[in-house]
Design a protein around this motif. Structure first.
Motif, PDB file in Angstrom:
ATOM      1  N   ASN A 159      36.196  38.967  48.371  1.00  0.00           N
ATOM      2  CA  ASN A 159      35.863  40.383  48.392  1.00  0.00           C
ATOM      3  C   ASN A 159      36.425  41.072  47.133  1.00  0.00           C
ATOM      4  O   ASN A 159      37.607  41.346  47.055  1.00  0.00           O
ATOM      5  CB  ASN A 159      36.456  41.006  49.662  1.00  0.00           C
ATOM      6  N   PRO A 160      35.544  41.348  46.171  1.00  0.00           N
ATOM      7  CA  PRO A 160      36.023  41.889  44.893  1.00  0.00           C
ATOM      8  C   PRO A 160      36.621  43.297  45.029  1.00  0.00           C
ATOM      9  O   PRO A 160      37.366  43.722  44.153  1.00  0.00           O
ATOM     10  CB  PRO A 160      34.772  41.904  44.010  1.00  0.00           C
ATOM     11  N   ASP A 161      36.311  43.979  46.122  1.00  0.00           N
ATOM     12  CA  ASP A 161      36.871  45.324  46.319  1.00  0.00           C
ATOM     13  C   ASP A 161      38.230  45.288  47.007  1.00  0.00           C
ATOM     14  O   ASP A 161      38.839  46.329  47.234  1.00  0.00           O
ATOM     15  CB  ASP A 161      35.919  46.172  47.181  1.00  0.00           C
ATOM     16  N   SER A 162      38.675  44.109  47.349  1.00  0.00           N
ATOM     17  CA  SER A 162      39.945  44.030  48.065  1.00  0.00           C
ATOM     18  C   SER A 162      41.109  44.267  47.104  1.00  0.00           C
ATOM     19  O   SER A 162      40.953  44.200  45.882  1.00  0.00           O
ATOM     20  CB  SER A 162      40.081  42.662  48.728  1.00  0.00           C
ATOM     21  N   GLN A 163      42.266  44.501  47.692  1.00  0.00           N
ATOM     22  CA  GLN A 163      43.449  44.857  46.904  1.00  0.00           C
ATOM     23  C   GLN A 163      43.796  43.792  45.843  1.00  0.00           C
ATOM     24  O   GLN A 163      44.145  44.128  44.713  1.00  0.00           O
ATOM     25  CB  GLN A 163      44.625  45.036  47.877  1.00  0.00           C
ATOM     26  N   TYR A 164      43.707  42.513  46.217  1.00  0.00           N
ATOM     27  CA  TYR A 164      44.148  41.456  45.307  1.00  0.00           C
ATOM     28  C   TYR A 164      43.026  40.528  44.859  1.00  0.00           C
ATOM     29  O   TYR A 164      43.278  39.553  44.157  1.00  0.00           O
ATOM     30  CB  TYR A 164      45.218  40.596  45.990  1.00  0.00           C
ATOM     31  N   GLY A 165      41.781  40.813  45.294  1.00  0.00           N
ATOM     32  CA  GLY A 165      40.655  39.903  45.039  1.00  0.00           C
ATOM     33  C   GLY A 165      40.525  39.487  43.584  1.00  0.00           C
ATOM     34  O   GLY A 165      40.459  38.294  43.262  1.00  0.00           O
ATOM     35  N   GLU A 166      40.502  40.459  42.694  1.00  0.00           N
ATOM     36  CA  GLU A 166      40.302  40.168  41.274  1.00  0.00           C
ATOM     37  C   GLU A 166      41.450  39.346  40.708  1.00  0.00           C
ATOM     38  O   GLU A 166      41.248  38.430  39.907  1.00  0.00           O
ATOM     39  CB  GLU A 166      40.222  41.488  40.494  1.00  0.00           C
ATOM     40  N   LEU A 167      42.644  39.723  41.119  1.00  0.00           N
ATOM     41  CA  LEU A 167      43.848  39.046  40.639  1.00  0.00           C
ATOM     42  C   LEU A 167      43.840  37.573  41.061  1.00  0.00           C
ATOM     43  O   LEU A 167      44.085  36.666  40.262  1.00  0.00           O
ATOM     44  CB  LEU A 167      45.065  39.777  41.221  1.00  0.00           C
TER      45      LEU A 167
END
Ligand SMILES: *[C@@H]1O[C@H](CO)[C@@H](O)[C@H](O)[C@H]1NC(C)=O
Ligand SMILES: *[C@@H]1O[C@H](CO)[C@@H](O)[C@H](O)[C@H]1NC(C)=O
Length: 169
Positions: A76-84
């Motif tokens: 989930n790219p919108d999640s708090q840590y997704g991108e990281l």
């Protein structure tokens, strides 16, 4: 959601203004409760997931798989840590233990906020190594009670390798 935001804000306030610490306790009764944690460990395909499902049914624990939480957060790219998380894995790096613990904590907090009786957790696939354990000790000291470790010892012959996911933490 509102109570979660309020919770976080007041929690921060409480740290810098000790006199305000009564409020977060009032707003967030679950913060008073320490989760009771059982770590579930064992080799790949030893049956951790299968046995956890049975324990959940029989003893009312909540099952949290560290690997699954990381995979869900990453998806989930919108999640708090997704991108990281995505970045660490793309770079072939291990996801820092702080992120794994944050996800576990978030799940425990949300579960207890929704139902204060639900304070017993099976944490499956964590800690995986000494670094994980050190991170847990450092972050969770006084914030959770680890009851025991359930260790599944299984020979290669009986391991179900079709149920194995690659771990990045
Ligand atoms: C973590 O804490 C436990 C319980 O206090 C202790 O037995 C263990 O040695 C600690 N481990 C590390 C790596 O700090
Ligand atoms: C092995 O794991 C897969 C995937 O979790 C599951 O569908 C299958 O039933 C398991 N097989 C056995 C023998 O437990």
């Amino acid at each position: 959601m509102l109570s979660r935001c309020g919770c976080r804000l007041l929690h921060v306030l409480g740290l810098s203004f000790p006199l305000l610490t009564r409020r977060p306790l009032f707003l967030c009764p679950h913060r008073l409760m320490r989760p009771k944690v059982v770590f579930v460990l064992g080799g790949p395909g030893a049956g951790k997931g299968t046995q956890c499902a049975r324990i959940v049914e029989k003893y009312g624990y909540t099952h949290l798989s560290a690997g699954e939480l990381l995979r869900d957060e990453r998806k989930n790219p919108d999640s708090q840590y997704g991108e990281l998380i995505e970045k660490y894995i793309k770079d072939g790096k291990i996801v820092p233990v702080e992120i794994t613990i944050s996800l576990l904590r978030r799940e425990m907090d949300q579960t207890m906020a929704a139902n204060a009786q639900k304070n017993k957790f099976l944490i499956d696939g964590f800690p995986r190594n000494q670094d994980n354990l050190q991170g847990w000790n450092k972050t969770m000291d006084g914030k959770a009670d680890v009851s025991f470790v359930l260790f599944f010892d299984c020979n290669n012959e009986n391991s179900n390798l079709s149920s194995v996911n690659k771990a990045n933490y």
